[in-house]
Design an enzyme around this catalytic site. Structure first.
Site, mmCIF file in Angstrom:
data_model
loop_
_atom_site.group_PDB
_atom_site.id
_atom_site.type_symbol
_atom_site.label_atom_id
_atom_site.label_comp_id
_atom_site.label_asym_id
_atom_site.label_seq_id
_atom_site.Cartn_x
_atom_site.Cartn_y
_atom_site.Cartn_z
ATOM 1 N N HIS A 110 0.806 -1.232 0.000
ATOM 2 C CA HIS A 110 0.000 0.000 0.000
ATOM 3 C C HIS A 110 0.836 1.279 0.000
ATOM 4 O O HIS A 110 0.492 2.256 0.659
ATOM 5 C CB HIS A 110 -0.963 0.007 1.182
ATOM 6 C CG HIS A 110 -2.044 -1.038 1.098
ATOM 7 N ND1 HIS A 110 -2.543 -1.507 -0.101
ATOM 8 C CD2 HIS A 110 -2.728 -1.705 2.076
ATOM 9 C CE1 HIS A 110 -3.486 -2.403 0.141
ATOM 10 N NE2 HIS A 110 -3.613 -2.558 1.441
ATOM 11 N N HIS A 180 -9.837 1.782 0.666
ATOM 12 C CA HIS A 180 -9.767 0.600 1.535
ATOM 13 C C HIS A 180 -10.910 0.578 2.558
ATOM 14 O O HIS A 180 -10.691 0.274 3.728
ATOM 15 C CB HIS A 180 -8.418 0.566 2.249
ATOM 16 C CG HIS A 180 -7.929 -0.811 2.592
ATOM 17 N ND1 HIS A 180 -8.592 -1.634 3.460
ATOM 18 C CD2 HIS A 180 -6.847 -1.508 2.164
ATOM 19 C CE1 HIS A 180 -7.928 -2.764 3.585
ATOM 20 N NE2 HIS A 180 -6.862 -2.719 2.796
ATOM 21 N N GLU A 295 -11.977 -4.055 -2.756
ATOM 22 C CA GLU A 295 -11.039 -3.038 -3.229
ATOM 23 C C GLU A 295 -10.819 -3.189 -4.739
ATOM 24 O O GLU A 295 -10.202 -4.150 -5.187
ATOM 25 C CB GLU A 295 -9.704 -3.169 -2.497
ATOM 26 C CG GLU A 295 -9.815 -3.116 -0.990
ATOM 27 C CD GLU A 295 -8.572 -3.686 -0.334
ATOM 28 O OE1 GLU A 295 -7.475 -3.120 -0.539
ATOM 29 O OE2 GLU A 295 -8.687 -4.716 0.363
#
Length: 330
Positions: A110, A180, A295
């Site tokens: 991420h 997210h 996601e």
């Protein structure tokens, strides 16, 4: 502003270093969404159920301190510059090896230690919503290129939450952005979301190794526990990238809570969707599997997988991605 919609910005809090954080509230057609400038976080989504009662359906924290001290779940945040994982914390682009921050064992997750979820974004009101923007400098977390990024949150006429991502760069780089959020249509404070009924327009997954890095294969879901082509209850143990099929105007995903009647639909321009059942939530403030993440994304480790859809962005090009979360009752 379109008739029937309301957008309001307010001072919300400050980070521990004194940086101010603002909150924006969007309301339309029964949907209320609250967005923070910290991490471009969707702090709250409230929608009505079958009985007309509005409930919070996205997991969120009440204050900024919670997001600072509990960053790991990435509650409601925009993650980047590269969402999901890059194997080995490196990739080769135009013959040059780039080593990015390893923040999950030997891999990058991420965007690294200080990804976009830990940045304070600039904000401006737009019709029916708010546009958040930031600049990621060349070399930040090891990624090449100065990246100008914006994420625009708006509510459609029917109360659907539309998320539009845009980015440009001054040097070749890789980009993969997602939101997210974790969804619990029975209510964010209702406990486990397991048992929600899920349908995914995906006949294949990209299987992963023990470090959650794709092997490069495409595995058909038929006859496996990964098959959600027909709606069925969600169990635990999913952190899986699905290869989405072309659906035209139809949703690529539907999540349904029979008790409340709330139905969540997902439409996207992205080729993949990560199903994550949040088994690792620790119980404070949310129990394991308290929400289900859907996601939308390009595939994990795409910079190292030429067989996957490309994630390279070059000068003169624009990264553009849109995902729409729709809400209704059944």
């Amino acid at each position: 502003m379109t008739t029937g919609s309301a957008v309001h910005g307010e001072d919300f809090s400050t980070l521990t270093d004194g940086t101010p954080v603002r909150r924006w509230t969007l309301e339309r057609a029964g949907t209320r969404v609250r967005v923070l400038t910290y991490g471009a976080v969707v702090q709250s989504v409230a929608v009505p159920g079958r009985n007309g009662t509005r409930a919070e359906v996205a997991l969120g924290l009440p204050d900024v301190k919670g997001y600072e001290t509990c960053p790991g779940p990435y509650f409601g945040a925009v993650v980047g510059r590269y969402a999901n994982r890059i194997g080995g914390g490196s990739f080769v682009l135009d013959g040059r090896t780039h080593r990015v921050t390893r923040n999950e064992g030997r891999n990058s997750l991420h965007g690294g230690e200080r990804g976009f979820d830990k940045r304070v974004w600039a904000a401006e009101e737009v019709p029916d919503g708010v546009r958040l923007s930031l600049t990621a400098e060349d070399g930040e977390e090891g990624f090449p290129g100065r990246l100008e990024v914006s994420v625009t949150y708006t509510l459609d006429e029917d109360g659907a939450l539309r998320i539009a991502y845009r980015a440009t760069t001054d040097a070749p780089t890789v980009v993969n952005l997602t939101n997210h959020s974790y969804w619990n249509l029975a209510g964010a404070d209702s406990g486990s979301a397991l048992g929600h009924e899920l349908r995914l327009a995906a006949g294949r997954i990209t299987p992963a190794d023990g470090e959650s890095i794709p092997t490069g294969e495409f595995l058909p879901v038929e006859g496996t526990r990964f098959d959600f082509r027909e709606s069925r209850p969600v169990g635990p143990g999913y952190d899986t990238n699905y290869v989405l099929e072309e659906t035209g105007d139809e949703p690529v995903a539907e999540l349904y809570d029979a008790a409340s009647g709330r139905l969540l639909t997902v439409r996207t321009t992205e080729p993949g969707l990560q199903l994550y059942t949040a088994d690792h939530l620790g119980g404070d403030p949310f129990v394991p599997c308290a929400g289900i993440a859907l996601e939308t994304q390009h595939f994990p480790d795409s910079p190292n997988r030429p067989e996957f859809p490309g994630t390279v962005l070059r000068p003169g090009e624009e990264y553009a991605s849109t995902t729409v979360y729709g809400f209704s009752v059944r």
